[in-house]
Design a protein around this motif. Structure first.
Motif, PDB file in Angstrom:
ATOM      1  N   ILE A 124       0.855  -1.194   0.000  1.00  0.00           N
ATOM      2  CA  ILE A 124       0.000   0.000   0.000  1.00  0.00           C
ATOM      3  C   ILE A 124       0.884   1.235   0.000  1.00  0.00           C
ATOM      4  N   GLN A 125       0.670   2.118  -0.973  1.00  0.00           N
ATOM      5  CA  GLN A 125       1.473   3.329  -1.107  1.00  0.00           C
ATOM      6  C   GLN A 125       0.570   4.536  -1.361  1.00  0.00           C
ATOM      7  N   PRO A 126       0.236   5.302  -0.338  1.00  0.00           N
ATOM      8  CA  PRO A 126      -0.533   6.538  -0.519  1.00  0.00           C
ATOM      9  C   PRO A 126       0.413   7.742  -0.589  1.00  0.00           C
ATOM     10  N   LYS A 127       0.523   8.361  -1.754  1.00  0.00           N
ATOM     11  CA  LYS A 127       1.511   9.415  -1.952  1.00  0.00           C
ATOM     12  C   LYS A 127       0.884  10.568  -2.715  1.00  0.00           C
ATOM     13  N   GLY A 128       1.721  11.515  -3.157  1.00  0.00           N
ATOM     14  CA  GLY A 128       1.247  12.616  -3.983  1.00  0.00           C
ATOM     15  C   GLY A 128       0.234  13.511  -3.301  1.00  0.00           C
ATOM     16  N   GLY A 129       0.389  13.700  -1.969  1.00  0.00           N
ATOM     17  CA  GLY A 129      -0.547  14.532  -1.227  1.00  0.00           C
ATOM     18  C   GLY A 129      -1.760  13.779  -0.709  1.00  0.00           C
ATOM     19  N   THR A 130      -1.726  12.452  -0.744  1.00  0.00           N
ATOM     20  CA  THR A 130      -2.842  11.667  -0.205  1.00  0.00           C
ATOM     21  C   THR A 130      -3.009  11.957   1.286  1.00  0.00           C
ATOM     22  N   HIS A 131      -4.260  12.070   1.717  1.00  0.00           N
ATOM     23  CA  HIS A 131      -4.517  12.353   3.130  1.00  0.00           C
ATOM     24  C   HIS A 131      -5.832  11.713   3.571  1.00  0.00           C
ATOM     25  N   SER A 132      -6.004  11.619   4.893  1.00  0.00           N
ATOM     26  CA  SER A 132      -7.245  11.133   5.504  1.00  0.00           C
ATOM     27  C   SER A 132      -7.580   9.721   5.042  1.00  0.00           C
ATOM     28  N   LEU A 133      -6.640   8.804   5.277  1.00  0.00           N
ATOM     29  CA  LEU A 133      -6.761   7.421   4.833  1.00  0.00           C
ATOM     30  C   LEU A 133      -6.721   6.476   6.023  1.00  0.00           C
ATOM     31  N   GLY A 134      -7.539   5.415   5.972  1.00  0.00           N
ATOM     32  CA  GLY A 134      -7.488   4.355   6.964  1.00  0.00           C
ATOM     33  C   GLY A 134      -7.132   3.021   6.321  1.00  0.00           C
ATOM     34  N   ILE A 135      -6.256   2.274   6.978  1.00  0.00           N
ATOM     35  CA  ILE A 135      -5.896   0.910   6.575  1.00  0.00           C
ATOM     36  C   ILE A 135      -6.219   0.041   7.783  1.00  0.00           C
ATOM     37  N   VAL A 136      -7.307  -0.706   7.721  1.00  0.00           N
ATOM     38  CA  VAL A 136      -7.888  -1.285   8.925  1.00  0.00           C
ATOM     39  C   VAL A 136      -8.196  -2.774   8.727  1.00  0.00           C
ATOM     40  N   ARG A 137      -7.717  -3.591   9.657  1.00  0.00           N
ATOM     41  CA  ARG A 137      -8.064  -5.024   9.743  1.00  0.00           C
ATOM     42  C   ARG A 137      -7.733  -5.780   8.465  1.00  0.00           C
ATOM     43  N   CYS A 138      -6.606  -5.461   7.877  1.00  0.00           N
ATOM     44  CA  CYS A 138      -6.143  -6.162   6.678  1.00  0.00           C
ATOM     45  C   CYS A 138      -5.105  -7.215   7.047  1.00  0.00           C
ATOM     46  N   ARG A 139      -4.827  -8.109   6.080  1.00  0.00           N
ATOM     47  CA  ARG A 139      -3.788  -9.124   6.240  1.00  0.00           C
ATOM     48  C   ARG A 139      -2.755  -8.962   5.128  1.00  0.00           C
ATOM     49  N   PHE A 140      -1.497  -8.997   5.536  1.00  0.00           N
ATOM     50  CA  PHE A 140      -0.390  -8.907   4.597  1.00  0.00           C
ATOM     51  C   PHE A 140       0.439 -10.175   4.760  1.00  0.00           C
ATOM     52  N   ASP A 141       0.403 -11.049   3.768  1.00  0.00           N
ATOM     53  CA  ASP A 141       1.107 -12.318   3.840  1.00  0.00           C
ATOM     54  C   ASP A 141       2.268 -12.292   2.859  1.00  0.00           C
ATOM     55  N   ASP A 142       3.461 -12.012   3.402  1.00  0.00           N
ATOM     56  CA  ASP A 142       4.655 -11.912   2.567  1.00  0.00           C
ATOM     57  C   ASP A 142       4.399 -10.964   1.402  1.00  0.00           C
ATOM     58  N   ALA A 143       4.020  -9.738   1.752  1.00  0.00           N
ATOM     59  CA  ALA A 143       3.501  -8.773   0.768  1.00  0.00           C
ATOM     60  C   ALA A 143       4.583  -7.820   0.259  1.00  0.00           C
ATOM     61  N   SER A 144       5.647  -8.361  -0.312  1.00  0.00           N
ATOM     62  CA  SER A 144       6.724  -7.628  -0.988  1.00  0.00           C
ATOM     63  C   SER A 144       7.617  -6.879  -0.002  1.00  0.00           C
ATOM     64  N   HIS A 145       8.296  -5.814  -0.470  1.00  0.00           N
ATOM     65  CA  HIS A 145       9.373  -5.198   0.312  1.00  0.00           C
ATOM     66  C   HIS A 145       8.872  -4.296   1.437  1.00  0.00           C
ATOM     67  N   ARG A 146       7.763  -3.600   1.232  1.00  0.00           N
ATOM     68  CA  ARG A 146       7.183  -2.746   2.267  1.00  0.00           C
ATOM     69  C   ARG A 146       5.683  -3.027   2.297  1.00  0.00           C
TER      70      ARG A 146
END
Length: 424
Positions: free
Chosen positions: A193-215
């Motif tokens: 997940i990459q929120p950039k370019g002035g992205t704001h007011s974001l929630g990342i909630v109750r997700c699962r990341f299973d060996d999900a790349s470098h970051r």
């Protein structure tokens, strides 16, 4: 007589509106595009099982807050598959639209793209997988999307230099109960997940990341000034006012990266065995140092690493402005040295005892239960932040408790019976 004539006209208009709602079934990309051109608020477009030609773009499609336009799989057990094209499935200049139950795969640039003037969009039970070209290609691309919800979506095997979800200048969004996997990443810079370019007011909630790349979760990034949306370049940061809470992150290169961002909170998450770093704090874009972010109440299980915390120099990052508080640490290789010595002040750290995680991420060890994704206090910590993405949060709460949908803002269920038409 005039009064009766006026009333008759109103009845006729209401009848026409009802007829325009209902549902229509399609079985091809061309049929979908035609149905979308004719769609009215409250209408449902049913996607028959099968493979749909990629490059399917829907534009100028507008529902309302009370009557969203729904584009859904007719048979969830046999989802429609959009395959190939530069972008397999795309929405541009659309609003109040729900997309449910589709698969997008093997595109040459992005599997799914939603933005370009779009707002109030829901992606539910959507799958993006197996990008065709291993470069800077994204599973889901969002240029300038505002007021959005991704609910129970899955992204797998995106571009080796791209993102599972790449947001440029987005606002007021929620990524909720989604799953990310990229176990054999082929590139060097892929992130989930990459929120950039002035992205704001974001929630990342109750997700699962299973060996999900470098970051796994990256707040901020690097964007050229000409690509910033919302006029946020002058604010100086790539990402602002974001929160990640209740997530379980297993494996991957690093769990969280604070990149050219401010006022971002990573709290009550469970981190299990990253390969390289727990936290990265760097400046890669924007004009101001990375500063004023929070890493709190997380449950961290780790072993061999390059570093626990990797950071940039004093001109790029303001470490003294960061908050590290209430985290529980467990080092598999050296339990007695579990709490690391960091270049930032830590408030009330704890650890040293094996959390004994169950399969669902719940720690059995009492000492570890106050931290991590399933800690009792996680819900209360999240609630004050939900006003940042209020519309998306209301949709998520409603979708969590079907079928008793009481909010008028929720998408209506598909119409049944004789109203259904078929378009090829």
């Amino acid at each position: 007589m005039q009064h009766q004539s006026h009333a008759a006209c109103l009845i006729l208009l209401a009848a026409c509106a009802a007829a325009n709602a209902g549902s229509v079934e399609v079985s091809s990309s061309q049929g979908l595009q035609q149905a979308a051109r004719d769609a009215r608020p409250g209408q449902t477009i049913l996607l028959a099982p099968g493979t749909y030609t990629g490059g399917c773009t829907l534009t100028n499609l507008h529902g309302t807050d009370r009557e969203m336009i729904r584009i859904v799989a007719k048979d969830p057990a046999r989802p429609p598959i959009f395959e190939g094209g530069d972008v397999a499935f795309q929405l541009a200049d659309c609003s109040y639209v729900l997309i449910e139950g589709i698969i997008a795969q093997k595109a040459r640039v992005n599997n799914i793209q939603v933005g370009d003037g779009s707002h109030h969009i829901i992606l539910k039970d959507v799958v993006s997988r197996d990008i065709a070209v291993q470069s800077n290609c994204d599973g889901i691309k969002m240029p300038g999307l505002t007021d959005f919800l991704l609910y129970n979506c899955t992204v797998e095997n995106w571009g080796g230099e791209g993102s599972a979800i790449d947001m440029v200048g987005c606002a007021r969004g929620l990524i909720y109960k989604c799953t990310f996997r990229y176990p054999n990443v082929k590139g060097q810079t892929a992130n989930a997940i990459q929120p950039k370019g002035g992205t704001h007011s974001l929630g990342i909630v109750r997700c699962r990341f299973d060996d999900a790349s470098h970051r796994a979760i990256q707040f901020g990034g690097s964007t050229g000034k000409q690509y910033f949306f919302q006029g946020n370049f002058e604010a100086g940061h790539e990402g602002l006012d974001m929160i990640a809470v209740g997530n379980i992150i297993r494996g991957g290169g690093s769990a969280v990266a604070f990149i050219s961002c401010t006022r971002c909170t990573f709290a009550f998450n469970t981190i299990i065995d990253p390969r390289e770093y727990i936290v990265r704090i760097l400046k890669e874009g924007g004009t101001r140092p990375t500063a004023g972010n929070t890493f709190a109440n997380n449950l961290i299980i780790y072993g061999d690493l390059r570093q626990v915390l990797n950071h940039g120099g004093p001109k790029d990052v303001d470490l003294d402005s960061f908050t590290f508080e209430g985290n529980y640490w467990y080092n598999r290789k050296a339990p007695d040295r579990s709490v690391p010595d960091l270049p930032v002040k830590q408030v009330s750290p704890s650890g040293g005892q094996d959390p004994q995680l169950r399969a669902d991420g719940q720690p059995l060890a009492p000492a570890a239960r106050t931290a991590g994704a399933l800690a009792p206090a996680a819900e209360a910590a999240l609630m004050p932040h939900t006003r940042k993405f209020e519309w998306a949060w209301r949709q998520a709460v409603s979708l969590d408790r079907p079928p008793a949908r009481t909010s008028q803002s929720q998408p209506a269920p598909p119409a049944a019976g004789p109203k259904t038409q078929t378009a090829r």
